[in-house]
Design an enzyme around this catalytic site. Structure first.
Site, PDB file in Angstrom:
ATOM      1  N   SER A 278      -4.686  -3.407   7.016  1.00 49.25           N
ATOM      2  CA  SER A 278      -5.211  -3.743   5.616  1.00 49.25           C
ATOM      3  C   SER A 278      -4.698  -5.247   5.500  1.00 49.25           C
ATOM      4  O   SER A 278      -6.249  -5.333   4.097  1.00 49.25           O
ATOM      5  CB  SER A 278      -3.930  -3.065   4.714  1.00 49.25           C
TER       6      SER A 278
ATOM      7  N   SER B 227      -0.202  -4.231   6.279  1.00 54.28           N
ATOM      8  CA  SER B 227      -0.005  -3.983   7.862  1.00 54.28           C
ATOM      9  C   SER B 227      -1.037  -4.737   8.335  1.00 54.28           C
ATOM     10  O   SER B 227      -1.833  -5.186   7.269  1.00 54.28           O
ATOM     11  CB  SER B 227      -0.017  -2.864   8.251  1.00 54.28           C
TER      12      SER B 227
ATOM     13  N   THR C 187       0.901  -1.756  -0.322  1.00 55.16           N
ATOM     14  CA  THR C 187       0.132   0.063   0.268  1.00 55.16           C
ATOM     15  C   THR C 187       0.825   1.038   0.256  1.00 55.16           C
ATOM     16  O   THR C 187       1.002   2.343  -0.343  1.00 55.16           O
ATOM     17  CB  THR C 187      -0.814  -0.103   1.697  1.00 55.16           C
ATOM     18  N   GLY C 188       2.116   1.001   0.127  1.00 54.29           N
ATOM     19  CA  GLY C 188       3.036   2.032   0.020  1.00 54.29           C
ATOM     20  C   GLY C 188       3.647   2.791  -1.128  1.00 54.29           C
ATOM     21  O   GLY C 188       3.715   2.325  -2.024  1.00 54.29           O
ATOM     22  N   SER C 189       4.520   4.021  -1.149  1.00 52.99           N
ATOM     23  CA  SER C 189       4.929   4.788  -2.600  1.00 52.99           C
ATOM     24  C   SER C 189       5.547   3.434  -3.720  1.00 52.99           C
ATOM     25  O   SER C 189       5.677   3.567  -5.096  1.00 52.99           O
ATOM     26  CB  SER C 189       5.076   5.423  -2.214  1.00 52.99           C
ATOM     27  N   VAL C 190       6.151   2.881  -2.463  1.00 51.76           N
ATOM     28  CA  VAL C 190       7.043   1.962  -3.582  1.00 51.76           C
ATOM     29  C   VAL C 190       6.599   0.146  -3.388  1.00 51.76           C
ATOM     30  O   VAL C 190       6.621   0.289  -4.996  1.00 51.76           O
ATOM     31  CB  VAL C 190       8.900   1.637  -2.296  1.00 51.76           C
TER      32      VAL C 190
ATOM     33  N   CYS D 153      17.954   5.682  -3.694  1.00 49.21           N
ATOM     34  CA  CYS D 153      18.171   6.445  -5.036  1.00 49.21           C
ATOM     35  C   CYS D 153      18.612   7.457  -5.368  1.00 49.21           C
ATOM     36  O   CYS D 153      18.956   7.053  -6.634  1.00 49.21           O
ATOM     37  CB  CYS D 153      16.475   7.259  -5.055  1.00 49.21           C
TER      38      CYS D 153
ATOM     39  N   LEU E 285       8.904  -2.330   2.326  1.00 48.84           N
ATOM     40  CA  LEU E 285       9.102  -1.641   3.274  1.00 48.84           C
ATOM     41  C   LEU E 285       9.526  -0.349   3.879  1.00 48.84           C
ATOM     42  O   LEU E 285      10.569  -0.168   3.357  1.00 48.84           O
ATOM     43  CB  LEU E 285       9.474  -3.318   4.361  1.00 48.84           C
TER      44      LEU E 285
ATOM     45  N   HIS F 226      15.600  12.829  -9.953  1.00 46.20           N
ATOM     46  CA  HIS F 226      17.179  12.880  -9.338  1.00 46.20           C
ATOM     47  C   HIS F 226      17.289  13.729  -9.943  1.00 46.20           C
ATOM     48  O   HIS F 226      18.625  13.148 -10.820  1.00 46.20           O
ATOM     49  CB  HIS F 226      17.513  12.153  -8.678  1.00 46.20           C
TER      50      HIS F 226
ATOM     51  N   GLY G  34      11.236  10.673  -3.477  1.00 46.89           N
ATOM     52  CA  GLY G  34      11.677  10.380  -2.532  1.00 46.89           C
ATOM     53  C   GLY G  34      11.907  10.239  -1.569  1.00 46.89           C
ATOM     54  O   GLY G  34      11.928   9.072  -0.092  1.00 46.89           O
TER      55      GLY G  34
END
Length: 362
Positions: free
Chosen positions: A40, A37, A12-15, A155, A84, A253, A187
């Site tokens: 979820s 987690s 569910t995170g950005s990565v 990154c 994570l 970047h 980032g």
């Protein structure tokens, strides 16, 4: 060839979201398990995630039920991609490895481990020889295939080491590298990230832990494998100094780099440009699906590269280098641009997996 079953941790995170996008229509992998987690767990992915990508949620992910990040839930996966946060990654990734799973991690927790490969796939695929040796050893003894962790780099490190590695391959080791980064807000992740009022109309000249990562990781990636093919030897002859800044750019970047070659006299300006332009990475030679057509694009326009114009070259898997010119203090200076959430994060993990598959290690 049947598709390999892929799991994503931190889905569910950005990565994690970027992993899902890159894997959703992949010719070699299929989304099989999504972990997050306990809050979820049990929900359909579309109900568990606050989706923040510009593309819509892939259909292959929407109806998958989210599970907790436990090795037993992912036992039938061929490879697990970990997005994570470092606060949670250490214990979870170790549990997965000890359960015999292959973990490709975006977190920092195991990057400094002497026996864990830290891989930017355009540059140091040779470091995967450590994994090949371990698998050969257990096969010869008829032992169960072990799990292992491979880390991709920070990154900002990913973009930097691609031109450095290409030049080292062609002209030998570098003596000095000085880099000033202008790093995109993606980032920092979605939460807590960088609050809008902190970054709009502003540049933040500090990113916690970033300069140390750049200075240390570069030396591991440019280093070698020891004589026993079991651990890594740092490129300690190369001195790296970094200044890291957060700027109000969404993705991409930018890094301003000055270098001095160890061997003098240094190659000519045209030789440096040709060395970068002609560089071919191992994933390109192996025919990996996500490998860029050019690992490095050398741009001759005086005001390029620019994030908005150049970050998506070859799907974000390529690196752009421009403004290559003599440096009055060192030998040369140039500007590097890389897509921090593709080759600098999830895309690097996917390309590592493709490389492992091409080399018969997955």
């Amino acid at each position: 060839m049947s598709l390999k079953r892929a799991g994503v941790l931190g889905a569910t995170g950005s990565v994690g979201q970027k992993f899902i996008l890159l894997l959703s229509s992949h010719p070699q992998f299929k989304l099989h398990k999504l972990g997050a987690s306990f809050r979820s767990a049990g929900k359909a992915y579309k109900d568990a995630v606050t989706w923040r990508q510009t593309a819509t949620i892939p259909e292959s992910a929407t109806e998958l039920t989210v599970v907790e990040c436990k090795a037993s839930e992912f036992a039938d996966c061929d490879v697990v991609f970990s997005g994570l946060d470092s606060d949670a990654a250490g214990d979870i990734e170790k549990e997965f490895r000890d359960a015999g799973l292959v973990v490709l991690s975006n977190a920092k927790n195991f990057r400094r481990a002497p026996d864990v490969p830290l891989v930017v796939p355009l540059i140091n695929v040779s470091h995967l020889d450590v994994i090949a040796r371990r698998l050969e050893a257990v096969a010869s003894e008829n032992k169960k295939k072990p799990g292992y962790i491979i880390c991709n780099s920070n990154c900002s490190t990913a973009g930097l080491v691609v031109p450095l590695g290409a030049l080292q391959e062609k002209f030998g080791p570098l003596d000095i590298v000085v880099v000033t980064t202008l790093q995109a807000i993606s980032g920092a992740g979605f939460s807590p990230g960088v609050p809008g009022f902190d970054i709009l109309d502003n540049v933040v000249p500090y990113i916690s832990g970033e300069e140390d990562k750049l200075e240390w990781e570069t030396r591991k990636i440019l280093g070698s494998v020891d004589a026993n093919t079991s651990e890594f030897v740092l490129q300690n002859d190369t001195k790296v100094s970094a200044h890291c800044n957060r700027v109000p750019v969404t993705d991409g970047h930018l890094e301003c780099v000055s270098i001095k070659f160890k061997q003098q006299p240094a190659p000519s300006l045209e030789e440096v440009k040709r060395g970068l332009r002609d560089f071919v990475s191992e994933p390109q030679r192996l025919g990996c699906p996500s490998a860029p057509s050019h690992a490095i694009y050398v741009l001759e326009e005086e005001n390029r590269p620019q994030p908005r114009l150049d970050r998506d070259r070859d799907g974000g898997y390529a690196v752009s280098v421009g403004r290559i010119r003599p440096d009055p203090v060192f030998d040369y200076k140039f500007v590097v641009l890389s897509h921090n959430t593709v080759i600098g994060a999830a895309g690097s993990g996917v390309l590592i997996a493709e490389t492992l598959l091409a080399k018969g290690l997955l």
